[in-house]
Design a protein around this motif. Structure first.
Motif, PDB file in Angstrom:
ATOM      1  N   ILE A 336       0.815  -1.212   0.000  1.00  0.00           N
ATOM      2  CA  ILE A 336       0.000   0.000   0.000  1.00  0.00           C
ATOM      3  C   ILE A 336       0.856   1.274   0.000  1.00  0.00           C
ATOM      4  N   GLU A 337       1.978   1.252   0.738  1.00  0.00           N
ATOM      5  CA  GLU A 337       2.810   2.469   0.751  1.00  0.00           C
ATOM      6  C   GLU A 337       3.499   2.673  -0.594  1.00  0.00           C
ATOM      7  N   GLY A 338       3.878   1.589  -1.244  1.00  0.00           N
ATOM      8  CA  GLY A 338       4.441   1.700  -2.595  1.00  0.00           C
ATOM      9  C   GLY A 338       3.415   2.297  -3.549  1.00  0.00           C
ATOM     10  N   ALA A 339       2.163   1.843  -3.425  1.00  0.00           N
ATOM     11  CA  ALA A 339       1.095   2.389  -4.269  1.00  0.00           C
ATOM     12  C   ALA A 339       0.917   3.882  -4.006  1.00  0.00           C
ATOM     13  N   ARG A 340       1.013   4.275  -2.728  1.00  0.00           N
ATOM     14  CA  ARG A 340       0.897   5.691  -2.369  1.00  0.00           C
ATOM     15  C   ARG A 340       2.068   6.487  -2.971  1.00  0.00           C
ATOM     16  N   ALA A 341       3.260   5.897  -2.903  1.00  0.00           N
ATOM     17  CA  ALA A 341       4.457   6.601  -3.396  1.00  0.00           C
ATOM     18  C   ALA A 341       4.355   6.891  -4.891  1.00  0.00           C
ATOM     19  N   ILE A 342       3.668   6.019  -5.641  1.00  0.00           N
ATOM     20  CA  ILE A 342       3.567   6.233  -7.086  1.00  0.00           C
ATOM     21  C   ILE A 342       2.202   6.802  -7.500  1.00  0.00           C
ATOM     22  N   GLY A 343       1.394   7.180  -6.504  1.00  0.00           N
ATOM     23  CA  GLY A 343       0.141   7.870  -6.814  1.00  0.00           C
ATOM     24  C   GLY A 343      -0.987   6.968  -7.271  1.00  0.00           C
ATOM     25  N   LEU A 344      -0.929   5.667  -6.931  1.00  0.00           N
ATOM     26  CA  LEU A 344      -1.978   4.743  -7.379  1.00  0.00           C
ATOM     27  C   LEU A 344      -2.740   4.096  -6.214  1.00  0.00           C
ATOM     28  N   ALA A 345      -2.645   4.685  -5.024  1.00  0.00           N
ATOM     29  CA  ALA A 345      -3.241   4.039  -3.847  1.00  0.00           C
ATOM     30  C   ALA A 345      -4.768   3.997  -3.900  1.00  0.00           C
ATOM     31  N   ASP A 346      -5.368   4.821  -4.749  1.00  0.00           N
ATOM     32  CA  ASP A 346      -6.831   4.740  -4.868  1.00  0.00           C
ATOM     33  C   ASP A 346      -7.256   3.521  -5.688  1.00  0.00           C
ATOM     34  N   GLN A 347      -6.306   2.889  -6.399  1.00  0.00           N
ATOM     35  CA  GLN A 347      -6.663   1.760  -7.265  1.00  0.00           C
ATOM     36  C   GLN A 347      -6.104   0.423  -6.783  1.00  0.00           C
ATOM     37  N   ILE A 348      -4.894   0.430  -6.203  1.00  0.00           N
ATOM     38  CA  ILE A 348      -4.198  -0.820  -5.890  1.00  0.00           C
ATOM     39  C   ILE A 348      -3.493  -0.711  -4.531  1.00  0.00           C
ATOM     40  N   GLY A 349      -2.821  -1.803  -4.133  1.00  0.00           N
ATOM     41  CA  GLY A 349      -1.971  -1.762  -2.939  1.00  0.00           C
ATOM     42  C   GLY A 349      -2.597  -2.380  -1.702  1.00  0.00           C
ATOM     43  N   SER A 350      -3.906  -2.637  -1.738  1.00  0.00           N
ATOM     44  CA  SER A 350      -4.575  -3.260  -0.593  1.00  0.00           C
ATOM     45  C   SER A 350      -5.793  -4.012  -1.112  1.00  0.00           C
ATOM     46  N   LEU A 351      -6.340  -4.857  -0.256  1.00  0.00           N
ATOM     47  CA  LEU A 351      -7.545  -5.598  -0.622  1.00  0.00           C
ATOM     48  C   LEU A 351      -8.745  -4.864  -0.034  1.00  0.00           C
ATOM     49  N   GLU A 352      -9.412  -4.093  -0.869  1.00  0.00           N
ATOM     50  CA  GLU A 352     -10.566  -3.311  -0.444  1.00  0.00           C
ATOM     51  C   GLU A 352     -11.613  -3.372  -1.539  1.00  0.00           C
ATOM     52  N   PRO A 353     -12.882  -3.547  -1.174  1.00  0.00           N
ATOM     53  CA  PRO A 353     -13.930  -3.524  -2.190  1.00  0.00           C
ATOM     54  C   PRO A 353     -13.850  -2.232  -3.016  1.00  0.00           C
ATOM     55  N   GLY A 354     -13.918  -2.382  -4.328  1.00  0.00           N
ATOM     56  CA  GLY A 354     -13.824  -1.227  -5.220  1.00  0.00           C
ATOM     57  C   GLY A 354     -12.462  -1.074  -5.870  1.00  0.00           C
ATOM     58  N   LYS A 355     -11.423  -1.623  -5.219  1.00  0.00           N
ATOM     59  CA  LYS A 355     -10.085  -1.511  -5.826  1.00  0.00           C
ATOM     60  C   LYS A 355      -9.920  -2.534  -6.941  1.00  0.00           C
ATOM     61  N   ARG A 356      -8.964  -2.280  -7.824  1.00  0.00           N
ATOM     62  CA  ARG A 356      -8.646  -3.250  -8.865  1.00  0.00           C
ATOM     63  C   ARG A 356      -8.160  -4.552  -8.200  1.00  0.00           C
ATOM     64  N   ALA A 357      -8.469  -5.668  -8.841  1.00  0.00           N
ATOM     65  CA  ALA A 357      -8.122  -6.970  -8.254  1.00  0.00           C
ATOM     66  C   ALA A 357      -6.688  -7.355  -8.627  1.00  0.00           C
ATOM     67  N   ASP A 358      -5.727  -6.756  -7.926  1.00  0.00           N
ATOM     68  CA  ASP A 358      -4.305  -7.114  -8.033  1.00  0.00           C
ATOM     69  C   ASP A 358      -3.960  -7.831  -6.732  1.00  0.00           C
ATOM     70  N   LEU A 359      -3.835  -9.144  -6.773  1.00  0.00           N
ATOM     71  CA  LEU A 359      -3.687  -9.889  -5.520  1.00  0.00           C
ATOM     72  C   LEU A 359      -2.895 -11.174  -5.741  1.00  0.00           C
ATOM     73  N   ILE A 360      -2.437 -11.732  -4.625  1.00  0.00           N
ATOM     74  CA  ILE A 360      -1.679 -12.980  -4.703  1.00  0.00           C
ATOM     75  C   ILE A 360      -2.113 -13.939  -3.593  1.00  0.00           C
ATOM     76  N   LEU A 361      -1.872 -15.219  -3.848  1.00  0.00           N
ATOM     77  CA  LEU A 361      -2.012 -16.250  -2.814  1.00  0.00           C
ATOM     78  C   LEU A 361      -0.624 -16.813  -2.539  1.00  0.00           C
ATOM     79  N   VAL A 362      -0.236 -16.817  -1.264  1.00  0.00           N
ATOM     80  CA  VAL A 362       1.052 -17.381  -0.862  1.00  0.00           C
ATOM     81  C   VAL A 362       0.781 -18.688  -0.123  1.00  0.00           C
ATOM     82  N   ASP A 363       1.343 -19.761  -0.642  1.00  0.00           N
ATOM     83  CA  ASP A 363       1.145 -21.098  -0.068  1.00  0.00           C
ATOM     84  C   ASP A 363       1.984 -21.229   1.207  1.00  0.00           C
ATOM     85  N   THR A 364       1.336 -21.602   2.297  1.00  0.00           N
ATOM     86  CA  THR A 364       2.074 -21.718   3.565  1.00  0.00           C
ATOM     87  C   THR A 364       2.448 -23.168   3.880  1.00  0.00           C
ATOM     88  N   ARG A 365       2.208 -24.085   2.932  1.00  0.00           N
ATOM     89  CA  ARG A 365       2.342 -25.500   3.270  1.00  0.00           C
ATOM     90  C   ARG A 365       3.641 -26.130   2.784  1.00  0.00           C
TER      91      ARG A 365
END
Ligand SMILES: [Zn+2]
Length: 437
Positions: A336-365
């Motif tokens: 999220i802070e990287g998104a803020r630094a480049i001026g895109l925090a309204d679209q990406i950087g966190s999982l929030e309803p309304g934001k673009r779906a840029d996400l990952i799954l990290v396997d813990t197994r």
């Protein structure tokens, strides 16, 4: 698409402090809903039990174009970073720009980096720039293409501003529906540079700002303080500007940076490797409002944000103690802070309803990981690597699934990079002396 049963790490927004198991619904490229036991009968379901669900990483600085040079640096006097990039960079043709950019972007995506800032400092012709953009499009990554110079240009020679304008005006043709945007990579003169260099930089800045383009600029190495002094003295700092490295800035200059709203990109692994000194993240976080992390490209080795966070944490903790910066803070800087630094925090950087779906799954197994609990931050920063990134989604589109890239061949992409490097090295070899007989 419904991602079901992962442990949530939203990073910001209303779900910021939810650390339980949750579902996430994606529709039309956006995050529509996050909650427990969501029902969406028409949606494809991805079972994500045993995974951490988090936003994709935001890489705020990367020289993707030279990714096929990974592994060449620092082996001898002749392979120091800057002279080697200058020598081989001159032998790049447009196709090599495409191949290198694709190779770097695909590697970053595979490691869970969903946004990158491609600082393209080898634009030897408009075709070189177009080819690098084609590589970004092929990879399917969210990107900012930063238009800049090449090592052979004189310090007072502006970049191809007509081509920059054409790209801006014709962005609908190449931006992949807005996934890729455009910016200027500014060469900032030292404070004591000749007036012609300042005239060139002022001209580039005025064109970029008239077009509303964001700006990235290196403030680096022994020149860093004198470059930052120039930006401060000329009044050029602004909220549209990202300073890369900000080496040797010190608290007083950083206070000026904050006043003017500019951001900073820190790339600890390459800053250490090239000898800019130790990157102490807290020195920047306390005076500044906008700080992100970056991979910086081939010099940093594998395009992987996990070791970047780990390195930043280690340097800080080694000097000031185990809790001087928490792993959760590093994850914020990488998302999220990287998104803020480049001026895109309204679209990406966190999982929030309304934001673009840029996400990952990290396997813990896997054998290098461990169970996730209510705070997975230390597990992610200290144990995870690109191999644990099981799924990567950019703008609602899956690019990695089941641990494999699904929209490009990993083998063919790596092989194209190897072939490109072989051609570049042949072209860059000095001509053999003519035979004496
Ligand atoms: Zn750089």
């Amino acid at each position: 698409m419904l991602l079901r049963g992962a442990r949530l790490l939203a990073m910001a927004g209303v779900h910021r402090n939810d650390a339980g198991v949750a579902d996430l619904l994606v529709r039309g490229g956006r995050i529509e809903r996050i909650g427990r036991s969501l029902s969406a009968p028409d949606a494809e379901v991805i079972e994500a039990d045993g995974h951490i669900l988090m936003p994709g990483f935001v890489d705020t600085h990367n020289h993707l174009w030279l990714s096929q040079m990974r592994g060449l640096f620092g082996r001898s006097e002749a392979t120091r970073y800057f002279p080697l990039v200058e020598r081989l960079g001159a032998a790049f043709r447009p196709e090599d720009m495409r191949v290198g950019t694709l190779f770097g972007a695909a590697g970053a995506l595979a490691a869970g980096v969903t946004t990158t800032l491609a600082y393209c400092d080898n634009i030897r012709s408009p075709a070189h720039a177009d080819a690098a953009i084609a590589g970004l499009r092929q990879a399917g990554i969210r990107a900012r293409f930063l238009y800049t110079s090449h090592d052979g240009m004189a310090a007072d020679e502006p970049v191809a501003l007509d081509h920059l304008r054409n790209l801006h005006d014709g962005r609908d043709d190449w931006s992949a529906g807005g996934l890729i945007d455009l910016g200027l990579g500014l060469r900032t003169p030292r404070k004591d540079a000749p007036p012609a260099e300042f005239a060139r930089a002022a001209h580039e800045l005025s064109v970029a700002r008239a077009l509303g383009l964001p700006i990235s600029t290196h403030i680096s190495g022994e020149n860093g303080p004198a470059q930052l002094d120039a930006l401060i003295a000329r009044g050029w700092l602004g909220p549209d500007m990202l300073l890369v490295h900000a080496t040797g800035a010190g608290p007083e200059r950083l206070a000026r940076v904050r006043e003017r709203g500019a951001g900073v990109s820190l790339t600890p692994i390459t800053e250490h490797r090239v000898g800019y000194g130790l990157t102490r993240v807290n020195d920047y976080l306390q005076p500044l409002g906008r700080v992100g992390l970056g991979l910086d490209g081939a010099l940093g080795g594998a395009p992987d944000m996990f070791p970047v966070m780990r390195t930043a944490h280690n340097v800080q903790a080694a000097g000031l103690g185990e809790l001087s910066i928490l792993p959760r803070r590093l994850l914020e800087l990488a998302t999220i802070e990287g998104a803020r630094a480049i001026g895109l925090a309204d679209q990406i950087g966190s999982l929030e309803p309304g934001k673009r779906a840029d996400l990952i799954l990290v396997d813990t197994r896997s054998l290098n990981m461990g169970p996730a609990d209510e705070d997975s931050s230390a597990l992610l920063v200290y144990s995870a690597g690109s191999r644990d990134v099981a799924l990567v989604m950019v703008d609602g589109r899956i690019v990695k699934r089941g641990g494999r890239m699904i929209r490009l061949s990993e083998h063919a992409t790596a092989q194209a990079a190897a072939h490109s490097l072989a051609r570049i090295r042949r072209r860059a070899e000095p001509a053999p002396p003519s035979a004496p007989y």
